[in-house]
Enzyme design. Structure first.
Site, PDB file in Angstrom:
ATOM      1  N   ASP A  38       0.826  -1.209   0.000  1.00  0.00           N
ATOM      2  CA  ASP A  38       0.000   0.000   0.000  1.00  0.00           C
ATOM      3  C   ASP A  38       0.863   1.263   0.000  1.00  0.00           C
ATOM      4  OD1 ASP A  38      -2.292  -1.505   0.054  1.00  0.00           O
ATOM      5  OD2 ASP A  38      -2.583  -1.336   2.222  1.00  0.00           O
ATOM      6  N   TYR A  66       6.064  -8.510   8.403  1.00  0.00           N
ATOM      7  CA  TYR A  66       5.809  -7.075   8.527  1.00  0.00           C
ATOM      8  C   TYR A  66       6.083  -6.598   9.949  1.00  0.00           C
ATOM      9  CZ  TYR A  66       3.013  -7.670   4.240  1.00  0.00           C
ATOM     10  OH  TYR A  66       2.590  -7.973   2.967  1.00  0.00           O
ATOM     11  N   ASP A  80      -6.549   2.294   8.180  1.00  0.00           N
ATOM     12  CA  ASP A  80      -5.190   2.799   8.340  1.00  0.00           C
ATOM     13  C   ASP A  80      -5.224   4.307   8.563  1.00  0.00           C
ATOM     14  OD1 ASP A  80      -5.472   4.070   5.848  1.00  0.00           O
ATOM     15  OD2 ASP A  80      -4.365   2.519   4.764  1.00  0.00           O
ATOM     16  N   ARG A 172      -4.017  -4.664   8.073  1.00  0.00           N
ATOM     17  CA  ARG A 172      -5.066  -3.776   8.588  1.00  0.00           C
ATOM     18  C   ARG A 172      -6.201  -4.579   9.217  1.00  0.00           C
ATOM     19  NH1 ARG A 172      -7.047  -0.874   3.641  1.00  0.00           N
ATOM     20  NH2 ARG A 172      -5.899  -2.462   2.470  1.00  0.00           N
TER      21      ARG A 172
END
Length: 285
Positions: A38, A66, A80, A172
């Site tokens: 993203d 991540y 987010d 997310r």
């Protein structure tokens, strides 16, 4: 020009922006990324060049790692920090409560993707429909969370996590689900991809590096596929293999596997039902 670039995508760039920049800098005929990151995210973005673009299906399915920050107390429409706040709560879990809730999120789970995602809904992207205010329903997808670890508290009600997960996992959504399991709300405020398959952030290169060093930074195809099972075809079969003949195969690694003969990479192969070798993704020059 065949291979891949292990790019450190900067925050604020779309994955497509990064691909276009690399392609222009290297004057590559074709280029494509192996898994979207993203715009808010940064870190490892694997970009295929030339025949490297044929590795999309093989590399997209690799696991990812991540590091992300979750801010508790509110939720946005995009889940987010780029979205609009849709709800707030005063119920803020403690660090101990958060750590106690993490094991329930690991393993194979059904995960509901964010409304603002690239999921296909009747021929349109979910985020396009969401932006237009169109109502739609997304179905949960099966993903796997191998591990999730709370690293530290970075600000009041903000915690950093390390998450090792399968391809297709939305961090997310992990943030949302963790908060909901604690009767709270949370929003992902930062995300860094530190590994995609065998490609690590410690070996990644920046756009400035690509501009300065160019083709020297391209990872060859055989090296990009070094973590795949390998099949070495006997040398007498070289000509038949080169001519596309499906040679007999009594035993083979778990597909997809790399196929070599006389030290040359032919591509990614699989074993057919009639016990022959099929080159599914041809990579030989």
């Amino acid at each position: 020009m065949n291979g891949v670039i292990n790019l450190f995508k900067p925050k604020g760039w779309t994955s497509r922006d990064a691909v276009n920049k690399v392609r222009n800098l290297l004057k590559a005929g074709s280029a494509g990324h192996m898994g979207t990151l993203d715009p808010q995210g940064e870190g490892v973005l694997v970009i295929g060049l030339g025949k490297g673009t044929r590795l999309f299906d093989a590399l997209l399915t690799k696991d990812k790692v991540y590091e992300a920050e979750f801010a508790f107390g509110y939720e946005t429409d995009t889940l987010d920090g780029d979205g609009a706040v849709t709800a707030r709560t005063d119920l803020l879990p403690s660090e101990a409560e958060i750590k106690a809730a993490l094991p329930a999120l690991t393993g194979r789970i059904k995960q509901l993707p964010p409304a603002y995602s690239a999921k296909n809904v009747a021929g349109a992207r979910a985020y396009e429909l969401a932006r237009k205010g169109v109502e739609f329903k997304l179905e949960p997808s099966e993903v796997e969370i191998f591990s999730i670890e709370a690293l530290c508290k970075t600000a009041p009600a903000v915690y950093k996590f390390r998450i090792h997960c399968s391809a297709g996992t939305y961090i997310r959504s992990v943030c949302r689900d963790l908060a909901h399991s604690l009767s709270s709300l949370a929003t992902m405020t930062s995300i860094l991809r530190t590994r995609a398959g065998r490609f690590c952030i410690s070996d990644s290169v920046t756009l400035d590096d690509v501009a300065a060093e160019g083709n020297k930074l391209i990872v060859p195809l055989d090296e990009a596929l070094a973590d795949f099972p390998r099949l070495d075809v006997p040398e007498p079969e070289y000509t038949r293999l080169k001519n596309g003949v499906k040679i007999p195969l009594s035993d083979a690694p778990q597909p997809p596997f790399t196929v070599f003969c006389k030290g040359e990479l032919f591509g990614l192969g699989e074993k057919t039902e009639d016990n022959r070798l099929k080159i599914k993704t041809y990579l030989r020059d």
